[in-house]
Motif scaffolding. Sequence first.
Motif, mmCIF file in Angstrom:
data_model
loop_
_atom_site.group_PDB
_atom_site.id
_atom_site.type_symbol
_atom_site.label_atom_id
_atom_site.label_comp_id
_atom_site.label_asym_id
_atom_site.label_seq_id
_atom_site.Cartn_x
_atom_site.Cartn_y
_atom_site.Cartn_z
ATOM 1 N N LEU A 160 0.865 -1.187 0.163
ATOM 2 C CA LEU A 160 0.227 0.074 0.301
ATOM 3 C C LEU A 160 0.901 1.188 0.424
ATOM 4 C CD1 LEU A 160 -2.955 1.147 0.060
ATOM 5 C CD2 LEU A 160 -2.697 0.896 2.943
ATOM 6 N N LEU A 161 2.606 1.369 1.001
ATOM 7 C CA LEU A 161 2.777 2.383 1.036
ATOM 8 C C LEU A 161 3.140 2.270 -0.561
ATOM 9 C CD1 LEU A 161 4.673 5.060 2.770
ATOM 10 C CD2 LEU A 161 6.291 3.351 2.908
ATOM 11 N N GLY A 162 4.054 1.717 -1.450
ATOM 12 C CA GLY A 162 4.143 1.580 -2.465
ATOM 13 C C GLY A 162 3.333 2.265 -3.416
ATOM 14 N N ALA A 163 2.201 1.983 -3.587
ATOM 15 C CA ALA A 163 0.814 2.297 -3.930
ATOM 16 C C ALA A 163 1.035 3.536 -4.010
ATOM 17 C CB ALA A 163 -0.105 1.545 -3.870
ATOM 18 N N LEU A 164 1.118 4.551 -2.705
ATOM 19 C CA LEU A 164 0.249 5.728 -2.465
ATOM 20 C C LEU A 164 2.192 6.807 -2.904
ATOM 21 C CD1 LEU A 164 -1.503 5.347 0.687
ATOM 22 C CD2 LEU A 164 -2.204 5.856 -1.316
ATOM 23 N N LYS A 167 0.912 6.959 -6.942
ATOM 24 C CA LYS A 167 0.124 8.455 -6.688
ATOM 25 C C LYS A 167 1.078 9.620 -6.809
ATOM 26 C CE LYS A 167 -3.807 5.507 -7.255
ATOM 27 N NZ LYS A 167 -4.470 5.362 -8.542
ATOM 28 N N ALA A 168 1.334 9.668 -6.099
ATOM 29 C CA ALA A 168 2.697 11.102 -6.122
ATOM 30 C C ALA A 168 3.527 11.508 -6.779
ATOM 31 C CB ALA A 168 3.091 11.465 -4.206
ATOM 32 N N ASP A 169 3.961 10.441 -7.063
ATOM 33 C CA ASP A 169 4.790 10.518 -7.884
ATOM 34 C C ASP A 169 4.691 11.336 -9.286
ATOM 35 O OD1 ASP A 169 6.868 10.159 -5.670
ATOM 36 O OD2 ASP A 169 7.206 8.260 -7.059
ATOM 37 N N GLU A 170 3.476 10.675 -9.741
ATOM 38 C CA GLU A 170 2.573 10.797 -10.975
ATOM 39 C C GLU A 170 1.544 12.297 -10.888
ATOM 40 O OE1 GLU A 170 -0.412 6.905 -10.657
ATOM 41 O OE2 GLU A 170 2.044 5.833 -11.398
ATOM 42 N N ALA A 171 1.579 12.329 -9.247
ATOM 43 C CA ALA A 171 0.611 13.929 -9.891
ATOM 44 C C ALA A 171 1.123 14.577 -10.210
ATOM 45 C CB ALA A 171 -0.237 13.784 -8.758
ATOM 46 N N VAL A 206 3.952 10.528 6.004
ATOM 47 C CA VAL A 206 4.353 11.640 6.685
ATOM 48 C C VAL A 206 5.450 11.364 6.999
ATOM 49 C CG1 VAL A 206 4.786 13.485 8.272
ATOM 50 C CG2 VAL A 206 2.252 12.941 7.937
ATOM 51 N N SER A 207 6.391 10.423 6.976
ATOM 52 C CA SER A 207 7.728 9.988 7.028
ATOM 53 C C SER A 207 8.025 10.127 5.433
ATOM 54 C CB SER A 207 7.844 8.643 7.938
ATOM 55 O OG SER A 207 7.907 7.362 7.521
ATOM 56 N N GLU A 208 7.002 10.087 4.453
ATOM 57 C CA GLU A 208 7.467 10.144 3.672
ATOM 58 C C GLU A 208 7.745 11.632 2.923
ATOM 59 O OE1 GLU A 208 9.757 7.801 1.447
ATOM 60 O OE2 GLU A 208 9.355 5.686 3.013
ATOM 61 N N GLY A 209 7.374 12.082 3.909
ATOM 62 C CA GLY A 209 6.489 13.250 2.923
ATOM 63 C C GLY A 209 6.358 14.269 2.179
ATOM 64 N N LEU A 210 4.969 12.637 2.892
ATOM 65 C CA LEU A 210 3.526 12.950 1.720
ATOM 66 C C LEU A 210 2.250 13.683 2.781
ATOM 67 C CD1 LEU A 210 3.066 9.804 0.175
ATOM 68 C CD2 LEU A 210 4.396 11.418 -0.542
#
Length: 280
Positions: A160-164, A167-171, A206-210
Amino acid sequence: MSTILVVANETLAGAKLLDTVKERAAAGGDGTRVVVCVPRNKPKHGNIIYDDFVFDAAKVRIDLARRFLRDEGITAIGDIGDSDPYTAALDAVAEHHPDEIIVSTYPATVSGWLRRDLIERIEQASGLPVTHCEQDIDAEGIPFKVTLAVAAKTASGDELLGALKDKADEADRRTLFIVIVPQEGGEGHHAARARARMAQVVDRLVSEGLIAAGMIGDPDPYTATMNALQFFRVDDIVISTLPATRSGWLRADLIDRVRKVTNKSVEHVEATERAPSAAA
């Protein structure tokens, strides 16, 4: 220090409101703070109304709004209010002593708040200047991409973390992630377990900067998803499940049901089957 009280619910993320708040805060100078008051509203789906879910839905709006305002250099705090917006606004006035109030609503044709003359009543009762910000966010959109992630036992999984993160990278605009974890039974320890799972996945994001916030939901994942879509304007949905051989959600045809009803992009993330550990 000047204080601006913002009263909003489903229109809180609208661009017009955010621009108005930034303009007022800039005019007030560095000492300005914003109090975001979100009245609690009841979900339309499900036979039981869970107080934790109602509270969490309001808190998610506040958390995301405060994060955005902080990124703009604006001091912001939150206040979860009474289900009646008039009572919520006056309670916030008594608590925070604002200098002015901004109330955000849908257009008059669809706004229940305006049908109750909310703006005039708050202005008369408070004696403060009230700015009405009318927004049709369904037509105008919001200045973010919002992804709803629905998961339970797989919420903290790497899949799930990888998929999200993808998503952020594609936006092509900032992405907000709203994580909803259906509780497995009634309130009590079931809610506590769901809240712990939710907190863990939000912390990882959040720790991934999202930008992420989360809440627990109805035990039925379909009902939990529909209620979240009532409260938030969502662009797409990610549903994480156990493998097909073990997933009750897949046996209940959750993915296809959500796709058909929402007409939104629904991505299915299936957790990898793992052998049980010796400790387990």
